[in-house]
Design a protein around this motif. Structure first.
Motif, PDB file in Angstrom:
ATOM      1  N   ARG A  45      38.816  29.077 -34.537  1.00 20.06           N
ATOM      2  CA  ARG A  45      40.054  28.294 -34.556  1.00 20.06           C
ATOM      3  C   ARG A  45      40.383  27.842 -35.971  1.00 20.06           C
ATOM      4  O   ARG A  45      39.505  27.765 -36.833  1.00 20.06           O
ATOM      5  CB  ARG A  45      39.887  27.070 -33.654  1.00 20.06           C
ATOM      6  CG  ARG A  45      39.567  27.384 -32.209  1.00 20.06           C
ATOM      7  CD  ARG A  45      40.589  28.304 -31.621  1.00 20.06           C
ATOM      8  NE  ARG A  45      40.424  28.474 -30.179  1.00 20.06           N
ATOM      9  CZ  ARG A  45      41.100  29.361 -29.480  1.00 20.06           C
ATOM     10  NH1 ARG A  45      41.969  30.152 -30.074  1.00 20.06           N
ATOM     11  NH2 ARG A  45      40.908  29.472 -28.183  1.00 20.06           N
ATOM     12  N   ALA A  49      40.556  22.064 -35.740  1.00 19.52           N
ATOM     13  CA  ALA A  49      40.735  22.263 -34.303  1.00 19.52           C
ATOM     14  C   ALA A  49      39.796  21.352 -33.521  1.00 19.52           C
ATOM     15  O   ALA A  49      38.635  21.189 -33.874  1.00 19.52           O
ATOM     16  CB  ALA A  49      40.492  23.726 -33.936  1.00 19.52           C
ATOM     17  N   GLU A  52      36.660  23.097 -28.247  1.00 24.03           N
ATOM     18  CA  GLU A  52      37.381  24.175 -27.553  1.00 24.03           C
ATOM     19  C   GLU A  52      38.150  23.716 -26.297  1.00 24.03           C
ATOM     20  O   GLU A  52      39.316  24.047 -26.126  1.00 24.03           O
ATOM     21  CB  GLU A  52      36.399  25.295 -27.207  1.00 24.03           C
ATOM     22  CG  GLU A  52      37.050  26.564 -26.668  1.00 24.03           C
ATOM     23  CD  GLU A  52      37.868  27.357 -27.689  1.00 24.03           C
ATOM     24  OE1 GLU A  52      37.833  27.025 -28.896  1.00 24.03           O
ATOM     25  OE2 GLU A  52      38.567  28.306 -27.282  1.00 24.03           O
ATOM     26  N   PHE A  55      41.002  21.589 -27.327  1.00 28.97           N
ATOM     27  CA  PHE A  55      41.953  22.410 -28.055  1.00 28.97           C
ATOM     28  C   PHE A  55      42.803  23.219 -27.074  1.00 28.97           C
ATOM     29  O   PHE A  55      44.027  23.252 -27.176  1.00 28.97           O
ATOM     30  CB  PHE A  55      41.223  23.352 -29.017  1.00 28.97           C
ATOM     31  CG  PHE A  55      42.135  24.248 -29.788  1.00 28.97           C
ATOM     32  CD1 PHE A  55      42.811  23.777 -30.898  1.00 28.97           C
ATOM     33  CD2 PHE A  55      42.348  25.559 -29.392  1.00 28.97           C
ATOM     34  CE1 PHE A  55      43.678  24.600 -31.597  1.00 28.97           C
ATOM     35  CE2 PHE A  55      43.209  26.386 -30.080  1.00 28.97           C
ATOM     36  CZ  PHE A  55      43.871  25.903 -31.189  1.00 28.97           C
ATOM     37  N   ASN A  56      42.149  23.854 -26.101  1.00 30.67           N
ATOM     38  CA  ASN A  56      42.882  24.637 -25.104  1.00 30.67           C
ATOM     39  C   ASN A  56      43.862  23.774 -24.329  1.00 30.67           C
ATOM     40  O   ASN A  56      44.918  24.233 -23.911  1.00 30.67           O
ATOM     41  CB  ASN A  56      41.902  25.310 -24.137  1.00 30.67           C
ATOM     42  CG  ASN A  56      41.286  26.549 -24.730  1.00 30.67           C
ATOM     43  OD1 ASN A  56      41.847  27.128 -25.653  1.00 30.67           O
ATOM     44  ND2 ASN A  56      40.133  26.945 -24.240  1.00 30.67           N
ATOM     45  N   CYS A  59      46.760  22.493 -27.268  1.00 27.66           N
ATOM     46  CA  CYS A  59      47.544  23.485 -28.018  1.00 27.66           C
ATOM     47  C   CYS A  59      48.724  23.917 -27.165  1.00 27.66           C
ATOM     48  O   CYS A  59      48.561  24.351 -26.022  1.00 27.66           O
ATOM     49  CB  CYS A  59      46.682  24.694 -28.359  1.00 27.66           C
ATOM     50  SG  CYS A  59      47.614  26.052 -29.089  1.00 27.66           S
ATOM     51  N   THR A  87      46.845  31.412 -28.103  1.00 31.43           N
ATOM     52  CA  THR A  87      46.252  30.406 -28.991  1.00 31.43           C
ATOM     53  C   THR A  87      45.980  31.004 -30.374  1.00 31.43           C
ATOM     54  O   THR A  87      45.718  32.198 -30.494  1.00 31.43           O
ATOM     55  CB  THR A  87      44.940  29.867 -28.407  1.00 31.43           C
ATOM     56  OG1 THR A  87      44.076  30.977 -28.115  1.00 31.43           O
ATOM     57  CG2 THR A  87      45.185  29.077 -27.146  1.00 31.43           C
ATOM     58  N   HIS A  89      44.003  31.946 -33.767  1.00 34.67           N
ATOM     59  CA  HIS A  89      42.614  32.236 -34.130  1.00 34.67           C
ATOM     60  C   HIS A  89      42.643  33.097 -35.381  1.00 34.67           C
ATOM     61  O   HIS A  89      43.721  33.504 -35.826  1.00 34.67           O
ATOM     62  CB  HIS A  89      41.905  32.976 -32.996  1.00 34.67           C
ATOM     63  CG  HIS A  89      42.478  34.340 -32.739  1.00 34.67           C
ATOM     64  ND1 HIS A  89      41.861  35.493 -33.111  1.00 34.67           N
ATOM     65  CD2 HIS A  89      43.644  34.718 -32.189  1.00 34.67           C
ATOM     66  CE1 HIS A  89      42.608  36.531 -32.792  1.00 34.67           C
ATOM     67  NE2 HIS A  89      43.710  36.072 -32.229  1.00 34.67           N
ATOM     68  N   MET A 126      34.992  25.356 -38.943  1.00 33.21           N
ATOM     69  CA  MET A 126      35.583  26.373 -38.073  1.00 33.21           C
ATOM     70  C   MET A 126      34.516  27.215 -37.395  1.00 33.21           C
ATOM     71  O   MET A 126      34.722  27.785 -36.340  1.00 33.21           O
ATOM     72  CB  MET A 126      36.513  27.251 -38.909  1.00 33.21           C
ATOM     73  CG  MET A 126      37.718  26.490 -39.423  1.00 33.21           C
ATOM     74  SD  MET A 126      38.647  27.418 -40.651  1.00 33.21           S
ATOM     75  CE  MET A 126      37.865  26.894 -42.163  1.00 33.21           C
TER      76      MET A 126
END
Lengths: 257, 295
Positions: A45, A49, A52, A55-56, A59, A87, A89, A126
């Motif tokens: 990410r 970020a 996870e 973030f999911n 976002c 998303t 990346h 990251m």
């Protein structure tokens, strides 16, 4: 009267049908969403970020971070790929993150999925660089050190350890990644000259262990227990240390040093 | 209309005016996003024109915009969001409250181009209905999206939405998202007439609910000139909104499900359906009634 009971029966059947339709649809939909969001534990990410799952959730998949990145590092995941749909990346071997000090991607994020708490780009995490010791040129005994030289935090995130080599006068220079400084930018992975990179960025979760709270590294700090094993405090300078007169048999190995 | 002598090109183009404007608007938004992302369109130095996409965007690096439905789903997952996206959602929400929620569907949403094509082709090929689905379904899908967002912890519709998928993939590069669009196209063409936009899309349901009472641009209905020929209902993708009996009482198309697409106004031979501003509708109808009595 008979009509009424039929109506009630119809109503109940309709109710049951509607409920089961909603339940089936909902389960299928929920399953799809769960599958999609857990798709890739290896997605890298942008800096800042959130973890996870957060973030999911936050976002909104607008791609403003992608627009803002001056190096075209970031991509939005397309449908049908391994990365959760839509998303952002990046793939370091193609284009790494060049650690802009003003962090434009994070500033462009309208939701906070790239958290504004990140003030210094060098604090971003990251991912973590991981070296394949078996295929790293330096660890094989050749002189390389490209990853170390290219690393924006060289000497901190990647250090070189010299090791004497058998017979030869020359030393081996082993690159070692320090997880407390590595940002996961991937510049090392991009620079690695081997056919497949011998140093790669992976999410911390996939590579980093954790020793747990119950181990006591006694030599790193003072505790009640370790006090007993501490060497005696060095004697004061006024009274230079003298080898105490002892029976010859007590410390003969160290005598004469 | 075609039963009479065929009208000139100018008249035909004029009768397509709203269609042309809608396509210009739909493709215009896509182009603004695409141009900013790929060609670096700027208003001035370091002032990108329109970054992002329909989920969230920023106009001239100043005005944030966001999809209120997406933001609502995210908020239901229990996550707090930054002010920027909340403000953006409020701006967009306020705009569509004024012009009518489903103006988004007919004038902005890119999927509408696909479903319109399927609908047009379906009429041409005279494909019969496979089954009937209640148009209320979209509100159930809407509720399901909100409930699922709260349960799964991620914005449930955003993760499967063919609308944002199409938009993202046009702006940021093609993937397999077009398969989702193909599915919608075939569904609308062969399975259910106006199936996606008219029956299933929860975003359409959301905007229907938003514009219901506050929309200021509406299609005015003049009951005196209407001859009940039904041309409007034949072309309308949401014909349930053209319940003429109810329209006579209210004087305009009041249903939030009307997308202000403007198909009905040029096809009405008597010109009984026209876009109007809501505050003026009562006055205009009164004028029409007086004129009618005068005859």
């Amino acid at each position: 009267m008979a009509d009424k009971s039929v109506t009630r029966r119809d109503f109940l059947v309709k109710l049951a049908q509607g409920t089961s339709l909603a339940a089936t649809g909902g389960l299928l939909w929920g399953y799809l969403v769960r599958q999609e969001t857990r798709a890739a534990p290896f997605a890298l990410r942008p800096p800042g970020a959130l973890p996870e799952a957060d973030f999911n959730a936050t976002c909104i998949k607008c791609g403003q971070c992608v627009n803002a990145c001056p190096y075209d590092t970031l991509k939005l995941a397309g449908a049908g790929g391994d990365i959760p749909l839509g998303t952002p990346h990046f793939t370091p071997r193609q284009i790494p993150c060049y650690l802009c000090p003003d962090i434009p991607c994070m500033k462009a994020c309208p939701t906070g999925a790239l958290s504004p708490k990140l003030k210094n780009i060098n604090d971003s995490r990251m991912g973590l660089a991981v070296i394949d010791l078996e295929n790293c040129l330096s660890w094989k005994g050749l002189r390389c050190e490209i990853c170390h030289r290219e690393c924006p935090l060289k000497g901190k995130a990647i250090v070189l350890e010299t090791h004497p080599r058998e017979i030869s006068k020359h030393a081996m220079f082993f690159p070692i990644v320090k997880s407390d400084a590595c940002t996961g930018c991937g510049i090392c992975e991009k620079a690695c000259p081997t056919t497949e990179p011998a140093i790669r960025i992976l999410p911390h979760k996939l590579v980093q262990g954790r020793i747990g709270e119950h181990y006591r590294l006694g030599w790193t700090f003072e505790t009640e227990i370790t006090q007993d094993f501490q060497p005696a405090a060095p004697a004061s300078s006024e009274a230079p240390a003298e080898v105490p007169k002892q029976a010859p048999g007590m410390d003969y190995l160290n005598q004469g040093l | 209309m075609s039963a009479h002598r065929s009208p000139g090109l100018g008249a035909r183009l004029w009768s397509w005016r709203y269609l042309v404007l809608r396509r210009l608007s739909q493709f215009g938004f896509l182009l603004l996003f695409f141009g900013t992302a790929h060609w670096g369109w700027q208003l001035a130095k370091n002032v990108p024109l329109l970054t992002g996409n329909l989920s969230a965007s920023e106009f001239i690096a100043l005005i944030p915009m966001a999809d209120p439905f997406a933001v609502l789903q995210i908020l239901l997952t229990g996550h707090m969001l930054q002010q920027e996206v909340l403000l953006g959602a409020a701006i967009v929400f306020g705009f569509y409250m004024l012009v009518g929620g489903r103006v988004y569907c007919a004038w902005v949403c890119p999927v509408n181009v696909v479903t319109d094509l399927a609908g047009w082709l379906r009429n041409r090929l005279q494909i019969p209905a496979l089954f009937i689905l209640n148009r209320i379904t979209r509100y159930f899908v809407l509720i399901a999206a909100l409930v699922l967002s709260a349960i799964t912890g991620v914005a449930a519709f955003e993760w499967v939405s063919p609308i944002s998928m199409m938009h993202r993939e046009i702006i940021f590069g093609f993937g397999l998202g077009f398969l989702a669009l193909l599915a919608i196209f075939l569904f609308d063409l062969l399975i259910l007439k106006h199936g996606w936009c008219g029956h299933l899309c929860p975003l359409g349901g959301f905007w229907s609910a938003v514009g219901r009472h506050t929309a200021q641009i509406r299609v005015r209905f003049d009951k005196d000139s209407c001859t009940h020929c039904g041309d409007c209902a034949k072309i309308c993708p949401e014909p349930q909104v053209l319940n003429l009996k109810r329209l006579e009482e209210v004087g305009y198309v009041f249903s939030g499900e009307c997308s202000n697409c403007g198909r009905c106004t040029p096809v009405c031979p008597e010109g009984s359906l026209r876009f109007d501003l809501r505050p003026l509708i009562g006055k205009h109808n009164a004028v029409a009634v007086r004129a009618g009595k005068g005859n």
